[in-house]
Scaffold this motif. Structure first.
Motif, PDB file in Angstrom:
ATOM      1  N   SER A  90     -11.776   4.208   3.461  1.00  0.00           N
ATOM      2  CA  SER A  90     -11.257   2.873   3.757  1.00  0.00           C
ATOM      3  C   SER A  90      -9.927   2.640   3.059  1.00  0.00           C
ATOM      4  O   SER A  90      -9.740   3.011   1.910  1.00  0.00           O
ATOM      5  N   LEU A  91      -9.026   1.981   3.784  1.00  0.00           N
ATOM      6  CA  LEU A  91      -7.700   1.677   3.286  1.00  0.00           C
ATOM      7  C   LEU A  91      -7.460   0.187   3.436  1.00  0.00           C
ATOM      8  O   LEU A  91      -7.870  -0.416   4.416  1.00  0.00           O
ATOM      9  N   SER A  92      -6.800  -0.436   2.476  1.00  0.00           N
ATOM     10  CA  SER A  92      -6.422  -1.839   2.552  1.00  0.00           C
ATOM     11  C   SER A  92      -4.902  -1.913   2.531  1.00  0.00           C
ATOM     12  O   SER A  92      -4.270  -1.351   1.641  1.00  0.00           O
ATOM     13  N   VAL A  93      -4.332  -2.582   3.536  1.00  0.00           N
ATOM     14  CA  VAL A  93      -2.882  -2.672   3.656  1.00  0.00           C
ATOM     15  C   VAL A  93      -2.484  -4.134   3.761  1.00  0.00           C
ATOM     16  O   VAL A  93      -3.061  -4.882   4.556  1.00  0.00           O
ATOM     17  N   GLN A  94      -1.499  -4.547   2.970  1.00  0.00           N
ATOM     18  CA  GLN A  94      -0.911  -5.881   3.064  1.00  0.00           C
ATOM     19  C   GLN A  94       0.558  -5.695   3.378  1.00  0.00           C
ATOM     20  O   GLN A  94       1.216  -4.825   2.807  1.00  0.00           O
ATOM     21  N   GLY A  95       1.051  -6.517   4.300  1.00  0.00           N
ATOM     22  CA  GLY A  95       2.453  -6.370   4.642  1.00  0.00           C
ATOM     23  C   GLY A  95       3.000  -7.583   5.355  1.00  0.00           C
ATOM     24  O   GLY A  95       2.297  -8.572   5.577  1.00  0.00           O
ATOM     25  N   GLN A  96       4.269  -7.471   5.720  1.00  0.00           N
ATOM     26  CA  GLN A  96       4.925  -8.540   6.456  1.00  0.00           C
ATOM     27  C   GLN A  96       6.105  -7.952   7.204  1.00  0.00           C
ATOM     28  O   GLN A  96       6.627  -6.898   6.827  1.00  0.00           O
ATOM     29  N   PHE A  97       6.506  -8.620   8.268  1.00  0.00           N
ATOM     30  CA  PHE A  97       7.741  -8.256   8.933  1.00  0.00           C
ATOM     31  C   PHE A  97       8.352  -9.497   9.538  1.00  0.00           C
ATOM     32  O   PHE A  97       7.683 -10.507   9.754  1.00  0.00           O
ATOM     33  N   GLU A 115     -11.165  -3.246   5.884  1.00  0.00           N
ATOM     34  CA  GLU A 115     -12.439  -2.988   6.563  1.00  0.00           C
ATOM     35  C   GLU A 115     -12.843  -4.134   7.492  1.00  0.00           C
ATOM     36  O   GLU A 115     -13.689  -3.969   8.353  1.00  0.00           O
ATOM     37  N   ASN A 116     -12.213  -5.295   7.345  1.00  0.00           N
ATOM     38  CA  ASN A 116     -12.492  -6.436   8.224  1.00  0.00           C
ATOM     39  C   ASN A 116     -11.548  -6.502   9.415  1.00  0.00           C
ATOM     40  O   ASN A 116     -11.559  -7.466  10.162  1.00  0.00           O
ATOM     41  N   GLY A 117     -10.677  -5.511   9.568  1.00  0.00           N
ATOM     42  CA  GLY A 117      -9.761  -5.467  10.701  1.00  0.00           C
ATOM     43  C   GLY A 117      -8.374  -5.986  10.362  1.00  0.00           C
ATOM     44  O   GLY A 117      -8.053  -6.246   9.200  1.00  0.00           O
ATOM     45  N   PHE A 118      -7.553  -6.129  11.392  1.00  0.00           N
ATOM     46  CA  PHE A 118      -6.178  -6.604  11.255  1.00  0.00           C
ATOM     47  C   PHE A 118      -6.209  -8.124  11.280  1.00  0.00           C
ATOM     48  O   PHE A 118      -6.720  -8.733  12.213  1.00  0.00           O
TER      49      PHE A 118
END
Length: 163
Positions: A90-97, A115-118
């Motif tokens: 499992s990977l957790s990604v936080q971002g912005q554009f 793990e809860n989706g986008f």
């Protein structure tokens, strides 16, 4: 089972199967980012977008599977993200554009992918309509009159009142 994992790790040329999984997750993430870039570059472009260049780009991928990246372009596109492995698979990604839409509207989107989706957030995203009053009353009635649990006596339907 342990013998199988060691043999698999040896065949893959890695220290452990866990390292191979982290590598596959990272490769999948890089492929997804590359696919998004191809999709953006393949879309019809405004004249100022055709001559756009990357003005700033930084990235770092750590052995533990964590990463960061950021970039900016001359036509005002900006993006950054950071991610970390939060489990064996499992990977957790936080971002912005952000960018400017064809009609001139500034678009800003923040997201969390785990793990809860986008889970995107942005003022330009559609929102659901308000919940009708009748549904709100029904939900409140259900909250105040829960279904009886197994083994509890049930009142006849005639004794229940809807408010």
């Amino acid at each position: 089972m342990m013998h199988f994992k060691r043999r698999l790790a040896a065949q893959l040329g890695v220290q452990s199967v866990r390292a191979a999984s982290a590598g596959r997750v990272m490769k999948s993430l890089v492929a997804a980012v590359a696919l998004c870039a191809v999709a953006v570059l393949g879309a019809p472009q405004r004249p100022q977008d055709q001559q756009a260049v990357i003005t700033r780009q930084d990235s770092d991928i750590s052995p533990d599977g964590s990463f960061t990246y950021t970039y900016e372009t001359s036509n005002g596109i900006r993006a950054d993200a950071r991610g970390q492995q939060v489990g064996p698979e499992s990977l957790s990604v936080q971002g912005q554009f952000s960018y400017t839409a064809d009609d001139g509207t500034p678009i800003q989107l923040q997201y969390l992918a785990d793990e809860n989706g986008f889970q995107p957030q942005g003022a330009h995203l559609p929102t659901p309509p308000p919940i009708p009053e009748a549904i709100l009353k029904s939900l409140e009635f259900n909250r105040q009159n829960p279904e009886p649990q197994e083994g509890q006596p049930q009142l006849p339907a005639a004794n229940r009142r809807f408010g």
